[in-house]
Enzyme design. Sequence first.
Site, mmCIF file in Angstrom:
data_model
loop_
_atom_site.group_PDB
_atom_site.id
_atom_site.type_symbol
_atom_site.label_atom_id
_atom_site.label_comp_id
_atom_site.label_asym_id
_atom_site.label_seq_id
_atom_site.Cartn_x
_atom_site.Cartn_y
_atom_site.Cartn_z
ATOM 1 N N THR A 12 -4.350 -1.166 -0.210
ATOM 2 C CA THR A 12 -4.006 0.032 0.572
ATOM 3 C C THR A 12 -4.696 0.039 1.929
ATOM 4 O O THR A 12 -4.146 0.538 2.904
ATOM 5 C CB THR A 12 -4.374 1.298 -0.246
ATOM 6 O OG1 THR A 12 -3.576 1.288 -1.423
ATOM 7 C CG2 THR A 12 -4.111 2.574 0.515
ATOM 8 N N SER A 54 -3.577 -5.316 -4.892
ATOM 9 C CA SER A 54 -4.529 -5.936 -5.827
ATOM 10 C C SER A 54 -4.006 -6.100 -7.261
ATOM 11 O O SER A 54 -4.526 -6.935 -7.992
ATOM 12 C CB SER A 54 -5.883 -5.240 -5.780
ATOM 13 O OG SER A 54 -5.882 -4.034 -6.464
ATOM 14 N N THR A 87 -7.905 -1.422 -4.324
ATOM 15 C CA THR A 87 -8.921 -0.840 -5.210
ATOM 16 C C THR A 87 -8.604 -1.026 -6.698
ATOM 17 O O THR A 87 -9.492 -0.917 -7.531
ATOM 18 C CB THR A 87 -9.092 0.670 -4.926
ATOM 19 O OG1 THR A 87 -7.831 1.304 -5.105
ATOM 20 C CG2 THR A 87 -9.608 0.906 -3.526
ATOM 21 N N ASP A 88 -7.331 -1.302 -7.036
ATOM 22 C CA ASP A 88 -6.961 -1.352 -8.461
ATOM 23 C C ASP A 88 -7.740 -2.407 -9.247
ATOM 24 O O ASP A 88 -8.156 -2.166 -10.384
ATOM 25 C CB ASP A 88 -5.459 -1.605 -8.624
ATOM 26 C CG ASP A 88 -4.623 -0.387 -8.247
ATOM 27 O OD1 ASP A 88 -5.182 0.708 -8.107
ATOM 28 O OD2 ASP A 88 -3.393 -0.543 -8.103
HETATM 29 N N1 ASP Z 1 -2.453 -0.223 -5.468
HETATM 30 C C1 ASP Z 1 -3.406 -0.455 -4.396
HETATM 31 C C2 ASP Z 1 -4.031 -1.821 -4.574
HETATM 32 O O1 ASP Z 1 -4.909 -1.978 -5.395
HETATM 33 C C3 ASP Z 1 -4.433 0.601 -4.440
HETATM 34 C C4 ASP Z 1 -5.488 0.504 -3.379
HETATM 35 O O2 ASP Z 1 -5.698 -0.466 -2.694
HETATM 36 O O3 ASP Z 1 -6.208 1.541 -3.262
HETATM 37 O O4 ASP Z 1 -3.638 -2.738 -3.889
#
Ligand code: ASP
Length: 322
Positions: A12, A54, A87-88
């Site tokens: 993200t 991710s 973050t995932d």
């Molecule tokens: N779905 C996103 C990822 O992990 C969430 C994020 O980056 O906050 O790529």
Amino acid sequence: MEDVLVIHTGGTIAMMDDVTLGTIVTKEHPLKQYRNDLNQLATIEEDYLFDLPSPHITPKEMLQLGQHIESRLKERAFSGIVVTHGTDTLEETAYFLDLYLQTSTPVVITGAMRSSNEVGADGLYNLIGAVRVASAKESINKGVLVVMNDEIHSSAYCIKTSSSSVATFQSPQFGPIGIITKQEVYFYHKWMEREKIAFQTVNTYVPLIKAFAGMDERFIASLTAQEMDGLVIEGFGQGNLPPQTVRTLETLIEQQIPVVIVSRSFKGVVQPTYGYPGGGRDLKDKGFIFAKRLSGPKARIKLMALLEAGYKYQRIEEILER
Ligand code: ASP
């Protein structure tokens, strides 16, 4: 001035909300425009290694990232390294790098919960925090650190606790190891010894499952029908399983395939306490391994690393249980 290498991998933090499409998309990296601002903090070099959400990151990319960091540090010294990541699965990549990298150079991983053009976007703010931590002398020899929302977490214990809050990364049992204030990067936990595992491949297959009330051998038998190198189970409480699952799981142990128990509770540690069928003491007597302190995803990364490094059952047990 300190010099920091920023390695982008997607997530993200690299995305924009597209209002017309009603979805979040990847275009040119939205933080590129802030290069001059970041250069006020440290001399920045940037590598665009991947552009992946991710959930698309696998141990292969984690290894590639680790090898990329190694080879960049061989070319020349940096004061610190920052990795931007979705973050995932950030908690897994962070712990993988922590076990893999041998360097004392600070390595900091960060991300964002809000895409770059959303109100209250946290990407640039987190990147600034990460660069500050990566540049700080106090961060040397502290392993891979997770920096988000003005907090510094150890990669071994922090988990994504909220699907949407900017304060998502927490270390539920032990808390953050430091904070970032306007003027300082401040560590306040005494540092425990770090573990390194020497491995250069990611070929093992180690599934991770969560116990549920009423889980029985139908589910376990469908799992054990697959070939696997190890298995991690998030059991109940201190490390207990439904009794109907135990016999089929034991067939893995009979083949010297490690079956590792962690807790589906996110605080406390697993330990062999209860003697009833499926209770922790019963499982321990049957050869199940109890991974102290780690969450399911992190125990899986560690078990994979140990298997890749060629460790066998008994040594894996000693390492995970200490
Ligand atoms: N779905 C996103 C990822 O992990 C969430 C994020 O980056 O906050 O790529």
